[in-house]
Design an enzyme around this catalytic site. Structure first.
Site, PDB file in Angstrom:
ATOM      1  N   GLU A  44       0.833  -1.208   0.000  1.00  0.00           N
ATOM      2  CA  GLU A  44       0.000   0.000   0.000  1.00  0.00           C
ATOM      3  C   GLU A  44       0.862   1.252   0.000  1.00  0.00           C
ATOM      4  OE1 GLU A  44      -3.402   2.116   2.879  1.00  0.00           O
ATOM      5  OE2 GLU A  44      -2.520   0.195   3.444  1.00  0.00           O
ATOM      6  N   LYS A 132      -8.752   3.528  -3.059  1.00  0.00           N
ATOM      7  CA  LYS A 132      -9.306   3.017  -1.808  1.00  0.00           C
ATOM      8  C   LYS A 132     -10.685   3.621  -1.585  1.00  0.00           C
ATOM      9  CE  LYS A 132      -8.034   2.184   3.012  1.00  0.00           C
ATOM     10  NZ  LYS A 132      -7.011   2.360   4.056  1.00  0.00           N
ATOM     11  N   CYS A 166      -5.890  -2.400   2.433  1.00  0.00           N
ATOM     12  CA  CYS A 166      -5.871  -2.345   3.886  1.00  0.00           C
ATOM     13  C   CYS A 166      -7.235  -2.693   4.490  1.00  0.00           C
ATOM     14  CB  CYS A 166      -5.387  -0.962   4.306  1.00  0.00           C
ATOM     15  SG  CYS A 166      -4.946  -0.799   6.046  1.00  0.00           S
TER      16      CYS A 166
END
Length: 325
Positions: A44, A132, A166
């Site tokens: 990430e 994201k 995540c």
């Protein structure tokens, strides 16, 4: 899906240095490709590095967080420029797929930043971008949210690949959208916090088990000595980034030992027959998901805004919903 060799990279970025981190990424891609990898996955926000520091440092010291954010902005990746050309060239010259987490800036939306996953194809094209969906907790001080246009499965030449960043790997309906889209290989990228290792590992392995898919987990590694003295929040940040990187089979078991506490590359060959065996009893994207009882609706509209690039049209008026069985 066919048999494919994949690599998950655990490495440290060159801290807040976009150009140097891209150069390191290219070197690691070539290393993985020399070992037979056809797909190479990075953590990430690997480019230019994850913002581990306090993102809203208490007043009257808030200026330190703002200074750190400015450094991240200056080293973020602008896809409308040629900054990513070296990544595209590396994918083409090594004949691999590169899947990498970056901090992306989009000039159409002012100074907004996005926590983004990029896929570069072996022909050198940028084939996929996913932002994201929702930054977690105080990450919202750094990144804006993505939208439904990015939440989809990539039909790559070796199989169907989905990705989440995540904490988004725990979003039940986002997971359902990818699994119902035919996902066979899932990419889960993480920042590599040592204190979050157990949860990140459990989340990734549970995803593979639940969906009957392979999961590629990539996390960063970082120590305080890798952070320059000039960084404004160096002394205020806990630099405990031991990582956890590896490849998980459709039964939720590691394919080889994960990499923890060091830089390295995990490599495994994925056999599609393992998916068939794992889903024999419970195929959540098939009949076991009871499509006669449940449907999923996904808003696949771009989050357009007023002003430059937004064409002055309110987002709500443009919503387009897709119903998945």
């Amino acid at each position: 899906m066919r048999r494919v060799v994949v690599a998950a990279v655990q490495a440290a970025p060159v801290f807040l240095d976009r150009s140097a981190t891209i150069a390191k990424t290219v070197t690691l891609v070539r290393d993985a490709a020399s070992k037979g990898a056809e797909v190479v996955v990075f953590p990430e926000s690997f480019i230019p590095g994850f913002p581990y520091w306090p993102r809203a440092y208490p007043l009257p010291y808030r200026s330190k967080s703002i200074a750190a954010l400015e450094l991240l902005y200056e080293n973020s990746l602008d896809l409308s420029s040629e900054e990513h050309a070296a990544l595209a060239d590396a994918a083409q010259s090594s004949n691999v797929h590169i899947i990498v987490g970056v901090t992306e800036r989009d000039r159409r939306f002012g100074t907004s930043l996005y926590n983004t996953v990029l896929t570069f194809l072996p022909d050198g094209r940028l084939g996929y971008r996913q932002r994201k969906l929702l930054p977690t907790f105080d990450e919202q001080c750094v990144w804006d949210r993505g939208d439904g246009t990015d939440l989809r499965v990539q039909d790559l030449e070796f199989g169907a690949v989905g990705a989440l960043v995540c904490g988004n790997n725990r979003m039940t309906l986002a997971k359902a959208r990818l699994l119902l889209g035919g996902e066979e290989i899932h990419v889960a990228i993480w920042p590599g916090y040592s204190r979050q290792r157990a949860r990140a590992e459990l989340t990734t392995r549970a995803y593979a088990l639940e969906g009957g898919v392979f999961a590629i987990m990539a996390s960063s590694f970082l120590t305080v000595d890798m952070v320059p003295e000039w960084f404004p929040l160096r002394d205020e940040t806990e630099w405990a980034v031991g990582g956890c990187t590896g490849i998980v089979g459709p039964t939720g078991d590691w394919l080889g030992d994960p990499i923890v506490g060091r830089e390295g590359i995990a490599i495994a060959e994925l056999d599609p027959a393992e998916i068939v065996r794992a889903r024999y009893a419970t195929d959540v994207a098939g009949s076991y998901g009871r499509p006669d009882l449940f449907r999923l609706a996904v808003n696949e509209t771009t989050r357009r805004r007023r002003g430059p690039g937004g064409e002055g049209v309110p987002w709500k008026e443009l919503e387009q919903w897709t119903i998945l069985s």
